[in-house]
Design a protein around this motif. Sequence first.
Motif, PDB file in Angstrom:
ATOM      1  N   TYR A   1       0.832  -1.205   0.000  1.00 53.85           N
ATOM      2  CA  TYR A   1       0.000   0.000   0.000  1.00 53.85           C
ATOM      3  C   TYR A   1       0.866   1.254   0.000  1.00 53.85           C
ATOM      4  CZ  TYR A   1      -3.882  -3.008   1.491  1.00 53.85           C
ATOM      5  OH  TYR A   1      -4.831  -3.994   1.576  1.00 53.85           O
ATOM      6  N   GLN A   2       0.432   2.235  -0.784  1.00 50.90           N
ATOM      7  CA  GLN A   2       0.975   3.591  -0.678  1.00 50.90           C
ATOM      8  C   GLN A   2      -0.098   4.446  -0.013  1.00 50.90           C
ATOM      9  OE1 GLN A   2       3.090   5.522  -4.038  1.00 50.90           O
ATOM     10  NE2 GLN A   2       1.566   7.144  -3.804  1.00 50.90           N
ATOM     11  N   LEU A   3       0.291   5.123   1.069  1.00 55.40           N
ATOM     12  CA  LEU A   3      -0.657   5.891   1.870  1.00 55.40           C
ATOM     13  C   LEU A   3      -0.252   7.355   1.890  1.00 55.40           C
ATOM     14  CD1 LEU A   3      -0.556   3.515   4.959  1.00 55.40           C
ATOM     15  CD2 LEU A   3      -2.182   3.387   3.070  1.00 55.40           C
ATOM     16  N   VAL A   4      -1.243   8.234   1.771  1.00 55.11           N
ATOM     17  CA  VAL A   4      -1.015   9.664   1.937  1.00 55.11           C
ATOM     18  C   VAL A   4      -2.094  10.199   2.875  1.00 55.11           C
ATOM     19  CG1 VAL A   4      -0.835  11.919   0.847  1.00 55.11           C
ATOM     20  CG2 VAL A   4      -0.060   9.876  -0.389  1.00 55.11           C
ATOM     21  N   HIS A   5      -1.667  10.820   3.951  1.00 53.39           N
ATOM     22  CA  HIS A   5      -2.590  11.394   4.937  1.00 53.39           C
ATOM     23  C   HIS A   5      -2.292  12.891   5.024  1.00 53.39           C
ATOM     24  CE1 HIS A   5      -4.874  10.783   8.942  1.00 53.39           C
ATOM     25  NE2 HIS A   5      -4.833  12.077   8.669  1.00 53.39           N
TER      26      HIS A   5
ATOM     27  N   PRO B   1       6.560  -1.522   7.451  1.00 54.87           N
ATOM     28  CA  PRO B   1       6.712  -0.206   6.824  1.00 54.87           C
ATOM     29  C   PRO B   1       8.015  -0.160   6.024  1.00 54.87           C
ATOM     30  CG  PRO B   1       6.232  -0.011   9.175  1.00 54.87           C
ATOM     31  CD  PRO B   1       6.611  -1.440   8.923  1.00 54.87           C
ATOM     32  N   LEU B   2       7.940   0.222   4.771  1.00 51.00           N
ATOM     33  CA  LEU B   2       9.106   0.255   3.902  1.00 51.00           C
ATOM     34  C   LEU B   2       9.650   1.672   3.714  1.00 51.00           C
ATOM     35  CD1 LEU B   2       7.799  -2.217   1.161  1.00 51.00           C
ATOM     36  CD2 LEU B   2       9.220  -2.731   3.161  1.00 51.00           C
ATOM     37  N   ARG B   3       8.768   2.645   3.771  1.00 53.57           N
ATOM     38  CA  ARG B   3       9.201   4.033   3.571  1.00 53.57           C
ATOM     39  C   ARG B   3       8.188   4.957   4.242  1.00 53.57           C
ATOM     40  NH1 ARG B   3       9.771   3.835  -1.605  1.00 53.57           N
ATOM     41  NH2 ARG B   3       7.855   4.859  -2.265  1.00 53.57           N
ATOM     42  N   TRP B   4       8.666   6.067   4.811  1.00 46.81           N
ATOM     43  CA  TRP B   4       7.778   7.014   5.471  1.00 46.81           C
ATOM     44  C   TRP B   4       8.380   8.401   5.405  1.00 46.81           C
ATOM     45  CZ3 TRP B   4       7.613  10.446   9.598  1.00 46.81           C
ATOM     46  CH2 TRP B   4       6.336  10.845  10.002  1.00 46.81           C
ATOM     47  N   GLN B   5       7.537   9.397   5.166  1.00 48.97           N
ATOM     48  CA  GLN B   5       8.019  10.776   5.084  1.00 48.97           C
ATOM     49  C   GLN B   5       6.950  11.720   5.618  1.00 48.97           C
ATOM     50  OE1 GLN B   5       8.588  12.371   1.101  1.00 48.97           O
ATOM     51  NE2 GLN B   5      10.255  13.706   1.800  1.00 48.97           N
TER      52      GLN B   5
ATOM     53  N   HIS C   1       1.798  32.484  10.532  1.00 48.01           N
ATOM     54  CA  HIS C   1       1.240  31.714   9.419  1.00 48.01           C
ATOM     55  C   HIS C   1      -0.283  31.692   9.530  1.00 48.01           C
ATOM     56  CE1 HIS C   1       1.930  28.871  12.756  1.00 48.01           C
ATOM     57  NE2 HIS C   1       0.903  28.169  12.285  1.00 48.01           N
ATOM     58  N   GLU C   2      -0.931  31.605   8.388  1.00 49.03           N
ATOM     59  CA  GLU C   2      -2.391  31.545   8.327  1.00 49.03           C
ATOM     60  C   GLU C   2      -2.880  30.170   7.891  1.00 49.03           C
ATOM     61  OE1 GLU C   2      -3.604  34.647   5.724  1.00 49.03           O
ATOM     62  OE2 GLU C   2      -3.051  36.251   7.124  1.00 49.03           O
ATOM     63  N   ARG C   3      -1.940  29.274   7.618  1.00 45.52           N
ATOM     64  CA  ARG C   3      -2.287  27.931   7.154  1.00 45.52           C
ATOM     65  C   ARG C   3      -1.201  26.962   7.612  1.00 45.52           C
ATOM     66  NH1 ARG C   3      -0.796  24.948   2.540  1.00 45.52           N
ATOM     67  NH2 ARG C   3      -2.419  23.546   1.742  1.00 45.52           N
ATOM     68  N   LEU C   4      -1.618  25.779   8.073  1.00 45.29           N
ATOM     69  CA  LEU C   4      -0.683  24.730   8.456  1.00 45.29           C
ATOM     70  C   LEU C   4      -1.051  23.468   7.686  1.00 45.29           C
ATOM     71  CD1 LEU C   4       1.544  23.456  10.233  1.00 45.29           C
ATOM     72  CD2 LEU C   4      -0.221  23.020  11.965  1.00 45.29           C
ATOM     73  N   ALA C   5      -0.106  22.943   6.913  1.00 43.69           N
ATOM     74  CA  ALA C   5      -0.351  21.741   6.111  1.00 43.69           C
ATOM     75  C   ALA C   5       0.620  20.642   6.541  1.00 43.69           C
ATOM     76  CB  ALA C   5      -0.175  22.050   4.633  1.00 43.69           C
ATOM     77  N   ILE C   6       0.074  19.468   6.838  1.00 44.63           N
ATOM     78  CA  ILE C   6       0.859  18.319   7.284  1.00 44.63           C
ATOM     79  C   ILE C   6       0.549  17.153   6.362  1.00 44.63           C
ATOM     80  CG2 ILE C   6       1.340  16.764   9.219  1.00 44.63           C
ATOM     81  CD1 ILE C   6      -0.029  19.012  10.981  1.00 44.63           C
ATOM     82  N   SER C   7       1.571  16.570   5.752  1.00 47.70           N
ATOM     83  CA  SER C   7       1.366  15.458   4.831  1.00 47.70           C
ATOM     84  C   SER C   7       2.299  14.310   5.201  1.00 47.70           C
ATOM     85  CB  SER C   7       1.626  15.895   3.384  1.00 47.70           C
ATOM     86  OG  SER C   7       1.402  14.831   2.485  1.00 47.70           O
ATOM     87  N   ALA C   8       1.701  13.152   5.501  1.00 43.59           N
ATOM     88  CA  ALA C   8       2.474  11.943   5.813  1.00 43.59           C
ATOM     89  C   ALA C   8       2.289  10.942   4.680  1.00 43.59           C
ATOM     90  CB  ALA C   8       2.014  11.334   7.127  1.00 43.59           C
ATOM     91  N   THR C   9       3.402  10.475   4.123  1.00 43.64           N
ATOM     92  CA  THR C   9       3.376   9.514   3.017  1.00 43.64           C
ATOM     93  C   THR C   9       4.073   8.236   3.446  1.00 43.64           C
ATOM     94  OG1 THR C   9       3.467  11.351   1.429  1.00 43.64           O
ATOM     95  CG2 THR C   9       3.958   9.144   0.595  1.00 43.64           C
ATOM     96  N   SER C  10       3.426   7.087   3.202  1.00 44.49           N
ATOM     97  CA  SER C  10       3.967   5.801   3.639  1.00 44.49           C
ATOM     98  C   SER C  10       3.890   4.773   2.521  1.00 44.49           C
ATOM     99  CB  SER C  10       3.172   5.257   4.840  1.00 44.49           C
ATOM    100  OG  SER C  10       3.033   6.207   5.860  1.00 44.49           O
ATOM    101  N   LEU C  11       4.824   3.848   2.564  1.00 42.40           N
ATOM    102  CA  LEU C  11       4.766   2.645   1.742  1.00 42.40           C
ATOM    103  C   LEU C  11       4.832   1.474   2.711  1.00 42.40           C
ATOM    104  CD1 LEU C  11       4.735   1.522  -1.194  1.00 42.40           C
ATOM    105  CD2 LEU C  11       7.228   1.376  -1.015  1.00 42.40           C
ATOM    106  N   VAL C  12       3.797   0.634   2.724  1.00 37.63           N
ATOM    107  CA  VAL C  12       3.665  -0.412   3.735  1.00 37.63           C
ATOM    108  C   VAL C  12       3.271  -1.731   3.078  1.00 37.63           C
ATOM    109  CG1 VAL C  12       2.515  -1.096   5.875  1.00 37.63           C
ATOM    110  CG2 VAL C  12       2.867   1.325   5.385  1.00 37.63           C
ATOM    111  N   ARG C  13       3.921  -2.800   3.507  1.00 34.21           N
ATOM    112  CA  ARG C  13       3.545  -4.139   3.051  1.00 34.21           C
ATOM    113  C   ARG C  13       2.775  -4.833   4.173  1.00 34.21           C
ATOM    114  NH1 ARG C  13       5.355  -6.759  -1.108  1.00 34.21           N
ATOM    115  NH2 ARG C  13       7.277  -5.518  -1.246  1.00 34.21           N
ATOM    116  N   VAL C  14       1.589  -5.341   3.838  1.00 33.39           N
ATOM    117  CA  VAL C  14       0.734  -6.012   4.818  1.00 33.39           C
ATOM    118  C   VAL C  14       0.456  -7.433   4.344  1.00 33.39           C
ATOM    119  CG1 VAL C  14      -1.443  -5.931   6.086  1.00 33.39           C
ATOM    120  CG2 VAL C  14      -0.337  -3.801   5.394  1.00 33.39           C
ATOM    121  N   ALA C  15       0.755  -8.397   5.201  1.00 34.08           N
ATOM    122  CA  ALA C  15       0.524  -9.804   4.880  1.00 34.08           C
ATOM    123  C   ALA C  15      -0.770 -10.290   5.526  1.00 34.08           C
ATOM    124  CB  ALA C  15       1.698 -10.652   5.366  1.00 34.08           C
TER     125      ALA C  15
END
Length: 302
Positions: free
Chosen positions: A3-7, A36-40, A70-84
């Motif tokens: 899975y590639q996840l973006v939150h 988890p294979l990659r996270w940013q 600041h008038e805006r706060l943006a948070i983006s978490a991106t993951s690559l995860v293998r689930v068995a």
Amino acid sequence: MLYQLVHDTTYEYTGVAEACHNLARLTPRKLPHQQPLRWQLQVDPVPMAQHAYDDFFGNRVHSFAIYEPHERLAISATSLVRVASREHVNRQASLPWREVSRRLRVCREPETIDALQYVFDSVFVRGLPELRSYAQSSFTAERPVMVAVEELNTRIHREFTYDPKATTIGTSVVEVLDRRRGVCQDFAHLAIGCLRSLGLACRYVSGYLCTNPRPDARRLEGADASHAWISAYCPNLGWIDFDPTNGCLADDRYITLGWGRDFHDLSPVKGIVLGGGASTLQVAVSVLPLANGHQQQQQQQQ
């Protein structure tokens, strides 16, 4: 399944925020069935101070602070995860639920002591008589605990309606029980309260749900942002995850971020802000299954 996840989490302020301190719990856990294979993590404006640590429950937390207007706060978490696929568990082989409750009271093995913390009341969940009464028909005298939990899980799915407009973060578990409506967080809290009212250990699990990764699978409810389910404990089987929103056990469609006593321990993003006036929050989650060279994208927005 890969899975590639973006939150994405975005706060828009009506005024100027002078500073803020935030905690993000957006990192998938490493588990026997999950790698988890990659996270940013990307934050705008760029934090002036940040560090990571594991909280009391072993969930990865990223703390960051912004000290510029600041008038805006943006948070983006991106993951690559293998689930068995998870190992099959024979629920019939679990101990009788009364025996499990007894062992949690008297046994002092490290595993049992760790589970004991999930028996007590927490911020959003208390073991109330109303919850015990609702749970009782599933927990007959010598019934194996996981068989009883599975029936309770199915009953909540069957008897309650998924309705994102029915509740807020402040809606109590008793109100959810009375209204028979709510969202995944409400149904998880309800199930946890039922088990705790019987002296059983149950924890709140936060993560993501791929609602329909296979053409032959029915679409599941509760993935408009992140998802929540429960994990019940039995001494001879360990922890088993159930999803009361959908009336099933967790499988390779479920990606785990973390667990705790209830939602209070697992808010994906929380913090404090100086100034800014009123704010609006927007959350968008993208779950992209990657398998056999083909991609199927699912996006949910709140």
